[in-house]
Design an enzyme around this catalytic site. Structure first.
Site, mmCIF file in Angstrom:
data_model
loop_
_atom_site.group_PDB
_atom_site.id
_atom_site.type_symbol
_atom_site.label_atom_id
_atom_site.label_comp_id
_atom_site.label_asym_id
_atom_site.label_seq_id
_atom_site.Cartn_x
_atom_site.Cartn_y
_atom_site.Cartn_z
ATOM 1 N N ALA A 62 0.846 -1.207 0.000
ATOM 2 C CA ALA A 62 0.000 0.000 0.000
ATOM 3 C C ALA A 62 0.872 1.244 0.000
ATOM 4 O O ALA A 62 0.714 2.125 0.829
ATOM 5 C CB ALA A 62 -0.917 -0.013 1.226
ATOM 6 N N GLY A 63 1.813 1.301 -0.963
ATOM 7 C CA GLY A 63 2.741 2.434 -1.016
ATOM 8 C C GLY A 63 2.294 3.489 -2.006
ATOM 9 O O GLY A 63 1.106 3.621 -2.313
ATOM 10 N N GLY A 70 0.983 1.274 -5.151
ATOM 11 C CA GLY A 70 -0.180 0.416 -4.899
ATOM 12 C C GLY A 70 -1.402 1.199 -4.437
ATOM 13 O O GLY A 70 -2.522 0.967 -4.927
ATOM 14 N N THR A 79 11.103 -2.234 -4.191
ATOM 15 C CA THR A 79 12.257 -2.989 -4.691
ATOM 16 C C THR A 79 13.486 -2.083 -4.567
ATOM 17 O O THR A 79 13.980 -1.549 -5.547
ATOM 18 C CB THR A 79 12.049 -3.383 -6.168
ATOM 19 O OG1 THR A 79 11.634 -2.211 -6.903
ATOM 20 C CG2 THR A 79 11.006 -4.446 -6.330
ATOM 21 N N CYS A 117 12.520 6.614 -8.287
ATOM 22 C CA CYS A 117 12.676 5.775 -9.480
ATOM 23 C C CYS A 117 13.902 6.059 -10.344
ATOM 24 O O CYS A 117 14.577 5.118 -10.753
ATOM 25 C CB CYS A 117 11.428 5.887 -10.348
ATOM 26 S SG CYS A 117 10.051 4.997 -9.621
HETATM 27 C C1 UDX Z 1 6.907 1.446 -5.923
HETATM 28 C C2 UDX Z 1 7.300 0.230 -6.712
HETATM 29 O O1 UDX Z 1 6.633 -0.853 -6.276
HETATM 30 C C3 UDX Z 1 8.762 0.150 -6.777
HETATM 31 O O2 UDX Z 1 9.201 -0.984 -7.397
HETATM 32 C C4 UDX Z 1 9.126 1.343 -7.555
HETATM 33 O O3 UDX Z 1 10.428 1.328 -7.972
HETATM 34 C C5 UDX Z 1 8.835 2.569 -6.732
HETATM 35 O O4 UDX Z 1 7.495 2.591 -6.511
HETATM 36 P P1 UDX Z 1 6.379 2.372 -3.710
HETATM 37 O O5 UDX Z 1 4.933 2.101 -3.822
HETATM 38 O O6 UDX Z 1 6.852 3.753 -4.004
HETATM 39 O O7 UDX Z 1 7.156 1.382 -4.656
HETATM 40 O O8 UDX Z 1 7.029 1.863 -2.392
HETATM 41 P P2 UDX Z 1 6.555 2.113 -0.935
HETATM 42 O O9 UDX Z 1 5.828 3.397 -0.836
HETATM 43 O O10 UDX Z 1 7.759 1.839 -0.097
HETATM 44 O O11 UDX Z 1 5.451 0.971 -0.711
HETATM 45 C C6 UDX Z 1 5.704 -0.369 -0.641
HETATM 46 C C7 UDX Z 1 4.761 -0.957 0.394
HETATM 47 O O12 UDX Z 1 4.856 -2.365 0.364
HETATM 48 C C8 UDX Z 1 5.041 -0.509 1.835
HETATM 49 O O13 UDX Z 1 3.884 0.037 2.407
HETATM 50 C C9 UDX Z 1 5.452 -1.799 2.538
HETATM 51 O O14 UDX Z 1 5.051 -1.846 3.885
HETATM 52 C C10 UDX Z 1 4.763 -2.837 1.693
HETATM 53 N N1 UDX Z 1 5.380 -4.151 1.781
HETATM 54 C C11 UDX Z 1 6.682 -4.320 1.540
HETATM 55 C C12 UDX Z 1 4.585 -5.238 2.127
HETATM 56 O O15 UDX Z 1 3.387 -5.107 2.370
HETATM 57 N N2 UDX Z 1 5.152 -6.477 2.198
HETATM 58 C C13 UDX Z 1 6.481 -6.656 1.963
HETATM 59 O O16 UDX Z 1 6.959 -7.781 2.067
HETATM 60 C C14 UDX Z 1 7.267 -5.545 1.629
HETATM 61 C C1 UDX Z 2 9.136 9.439 -12.436
HETATM 62 C C2 UDX Z 2 8.516 9.259 -13.833
HETATM 63 O O1 UDX Z 2 8.191 10.553 -14.376
HETATM 64 C C3 UDX Z 2 7.278 8.372 -13.739
HETATM 65 O O2 UDX Z 2 6.748 8.127 -15.040
HETATM 66 C C4 UDX Z 2 7.673 7.040 -13.085
HETATM 67 O O3 UDX Z 2 6.545 6.186 -12.947
HETATM 68 C C5 UDX Z 2 8.284 7.291 -11.738
HETATM 69 O O4 UDX Z 2 9.418 8.171 -11.875
HETATM 70 P P1 UDX Z 2 8.585 10.923 -10.313
HETATM 71 O O5 UDX Z 2 9.888 10.429 -9.789
HETATM 72 O O6 UDX Z 2 7.385 10.877 -9.444
HETATM 73 O O7 UDX Z 2 8.192 10.149 -11.651
HETATM 74 O O8 UDX Z 2 8.774 12.477 -10.721
HETATM 75 P P2 UDX Z 2 9.227 13.278 -12.023
HETATM 76 O O9 UDX Z 2 8.229 14.320 -12.273
HETATM 77 O O10 UDX Z 2 9.606 12.413 -13.146
HETATM 78 O O11 UDX Z 2 10.535 14.057 -11.470
HETATM 79 C C6 UDX Z 2 11.710 13.354 -11.091
HETATM 80 C C7 UDX Z 2 12.795 14.343 -10.684
HETATM 81 O O12 UDX Z 2 13.268 15.063 -11.814
HETATM 82 C C8 UDX Z 2 12.317 15.394 -9.680
HETATM 83 O O13 UDX Z 2 13.326 15.595 -8.713
HETATM 84 C C9 UDX Z 2 12.135 16.628 -10.522
HETATM 85 O O14 UDX Z 2 12.274 17.825 -9.796
HETATM 86 C C10 UDX Z 2 13.262 16.458 -11.537
HETATM 87 N N1 UDX Z 2 13.046 17.176 -12.797
HETATM 88 C C11 UDX Z 2 11.971 16.874 -13.584
HETATM 89 C C12 UDX Z 2 13.964 18.134 -13.221
HETATM 90 O O15 UDX Z 2 14.948 18.409 -12.539
HETATM 91 N N2 UDX Z 2 13.756 18.759 -14.432
HETATM 92 C C13 UDX Z 2 12.696 18.473 -15.238
HETATM 93 O O16 UDX Z 2 12.588 19.082 -16.324
HETATM 94 C C14 UDX Z 2 11.772 17.501 -14.790
#
Ligand code: UDX
Ligand code: UDX
Length: 479
Positions: A11-12, A15, A90, A275
């Site tokens: 539930a991150g 999710g 991950t 990411c």
């Molecule tokens: C997501 C993607 O899944 C990850 O691969 C991507 O690169 C970044 O975005 P995100 O949703 O941002 O991850 O991660 P996070 O907010 O840390 O949420 C993951 C959740 O999974 C946490 O709430 C954690 O408690 C839960 N979790 C983790 C489980 O329920 N079971 C586990 O075994 C591990």
């Molecule tokens: C990124 C991807 O955009 C998204 O598609 C993927 O699923 C997850 O990773 P996110 O990390 O949430 O999304 O933000 P994003 O808007 O892409 O910005 C990433 C970083 O780049 C931020 O620190 C932002 O400030 C920076 N950024 C973005 C710049 O410095 N310049 C830009 O022109 C755009």
């Protein structure tokens, strides 16, 4: 088999919002998001959701208790669902083989083992977490090796492309939905089922199906391309500062080429977020494992340029403040990795803060959405310092930008929050030590106005002063 129940493990940031939107758009499907963290699930079930995302509250309010549920009962949710998303994190490995680069798949593997231990009957298991290419194979091996009688699995890859801060819109109006699966009748049937779910709100023409490995690589590739654009423009920002060109003008001109386009060309203190860095490191590691060192080196350079940019910004602050910040007070405006999110993962502000703290500066930090406990956690983490108590003594976290900047020698702006545009800089100037410095790491402020007030201003990719002699950012006594 029409899908009636969906379970999402994790539930991150991914999710939670993606399943909330799915529940809103598919009232005929029950969506249960499960997580091992009781605290996180309690927050999802409360008035204050665990993540800040514009528009998310309204979606959750509409669906929670109707066909959207948040629970820690992982086993029941898995048992009842026909379709299971794996959305656990991950993280980059911090030890052993691939340390610092490879994605750690222990949570994905754990989720697969949990599914194998409780599931009976047909299940479609969908990888939503970002994973290395061919990870689906490992998940499938675990599931099929632990097959219960009557259990039958299909694995799909369905990467998520939402960006934080715009997640709800990205989910509602996705450019594309990728679904990768096996080229067998069963694999194609599973693709069809998942596609049917998305077709509740995404036009069929935007749902792209492909083989599993292409889909997994197509998650890493756009993040690598986007980050590469930022590193490219950031590399030119250094050239601009050395020559008198203005990086915004260059970016505008480059972006007008319709083959290139204008997005992701905003020079900054550096990119952050959960990411970009992680996915590129992962790509680099995969290339090394595949004996493709030239390809690995090519992508590694995108990360190296980002490090260079963050370091360049911090060094600029130190050099401008007469080459020492020891004991000096510096306000950090913004701590999130970008505006409209409370997320600090890989935030450039952490990098800047660490460099300044290592030099003995005292930091006053303000961010409109990041909790103070998160800031403290980020800066006192064992990976950051072996003297957390010292660091704590050097940091003060404020809930107001005016108290944060009162009495400081300099302001370093690290996040492009809109509210920073409209602060009363005259008032701030009055309260600061003189000479008063502003370092605009996002190139968003009205620099002419600030200079008129009396500030010494430095920004990214633009000289606001006379020709400079310094190789990096110009000498301290300019403007
Ligand atoms: C997501 C993607 O899944 C990850 O691969 C991507 O690169 C970044 O975005 P995100 O949703 O941002 O991850 O991660 P996070 O907010 O840390 O949420 C993951 C959740 O999974 C946490 O709430 C954690 O408690 C839960 N979790 C983790 C489980 O329920 N079971 C586990 O075994 C591990
Ligand atoms: C990124 C991807 O955009 C998204 O598609 C993927 O699923 C997850 O990773 P996110 O990390 O949430 O999304 O933000 P994003 O808007 O892409 O910005 C990433 C970083 O780049 C931020 O620190 C932002 O400030 C920076 N950024 C973005 C710049 O410095 N310049 C830009 O022109 C755009």
């Amino acid at each position: 088999m029409p899908i009636k129940k969906i379970c999402c493990i994790g539930a991150g940031y991914v999710g939670g919002p993606s399943c909330s939107v799915m529940a809103m758009k598919c009232p005929d499907i029950t969506v249960t998001v499960v997580d091992k963290s009781r605290e996180r699930i309690a927050q999802w079930n409360s008035e204050k959701l665990p993540i800040y995302e514009p528009g998310l509250d309204a979606v959750v309010r509409e669906c929670r208790g109707r066909n959207l549920f948040f629970s820690t009962d992982i086993e029941t949710a898995i048992r009842e669902a026909e379709l299971i998303f794996i959305s656990v994190n991950t993280p980059t490995k911090t030890f052993g083989m691939g340390k610092g680069r490879a994605a750690d798949l222990k949570y994905v593997e754990g989720a697969a083992r949990m599914i194998a231990s409780v599931a009976a009957g047909d299940k479609i298991v969908v990888e939503k977490s970002t994973v290395p290419v061919r990870a689906a194979e490992s998940v499938l091996k675990i599931l099929r090796a632990n097959n219960k009688p009557g259990a039958c699995y299909q694995i799909l890859s369905n990467p998520e492309f939402l960006a934080e801060g715009t997640a709800i819109d990205d989910l509602l109006n996705a450019d594309r939905v990728l679904i990768g699966g096996e080229d067998t009748p069963e694999g194609q049937a599973a693709i069809h089922e998942l596609s049917w779910v998305y077709e509740h709100w995404i036009p069929r023409s935007r749902i792209v199906t492909m083989n599993t490995w292409s889909s997994e690589l197509s998650k890493l590739a756009p993040n690598a391309f986007l980050a590469q654009r930022i590193s490219s423009i950031n590399s030119l920002s250094a050239v601009c500062e050395a020559t008198g060109a203005d990086v915004s003008e260059v970016a505008k001109a480059v972006g007008l080429d319709s083959r290139i386009g204008s997005k992701f060309l905003q020079a900054s203190v550096g990119f952050g977020g959960s990411c970009f860095q992680k996915d590129i490191l992962n790509l680099v590691y995969i290339c090394e494992c595949l004996n493709l060192p030239e390809v690995a080196a090519y992508w590694q350079q995108v990360i190296d340029m980002n490090e260079y940019q963050m370091t360049r910004f911090s060094e600029k602050v130190i050099q401008s403040l007469f080459n020492t910040v020891t004991g000096k007070q510096i306000a950090l405006l913004g701590f999130a990795f970008k505006k409209n999110t409370g997320d600090t993962r890989e935030s450039p502000a952490i990098h800047v803060a660490k460099t300044l703290l290592d030099e003995g500066a005292r930091l006053h930090i303000y961010d409109p959405k990041v909790d103070s406990s998160q800031i403290m956690h980020d800066l006192t983490h064992p990976m950051m310092t072996d003297q957390p108590e010292n660091v704590k003594n050097l940091i003060e976290i404020h809930s107001d930008p005016y108290t944060a900047t009162n009495g400081v020698h300099a302001i370093a702006l690290c996040t492009e929050w809109d509210e920073f545009l409209n602060l009363d800089y005259g008032k701030i100037y009055e309260g600061m030590m003189k000479p008063a410095y502003v370092f605009d790491g996002r190139k968003i402020l009205d620099h002419k106005k600030l200079i008129k007030i009396g500030f010494h201003v430095q920004t990214i990719g633009k000289r606001l002063q006379r020709p400079l002699v310094n190789r990096l950012w110009g000498s301290p006594n300019q403007v």
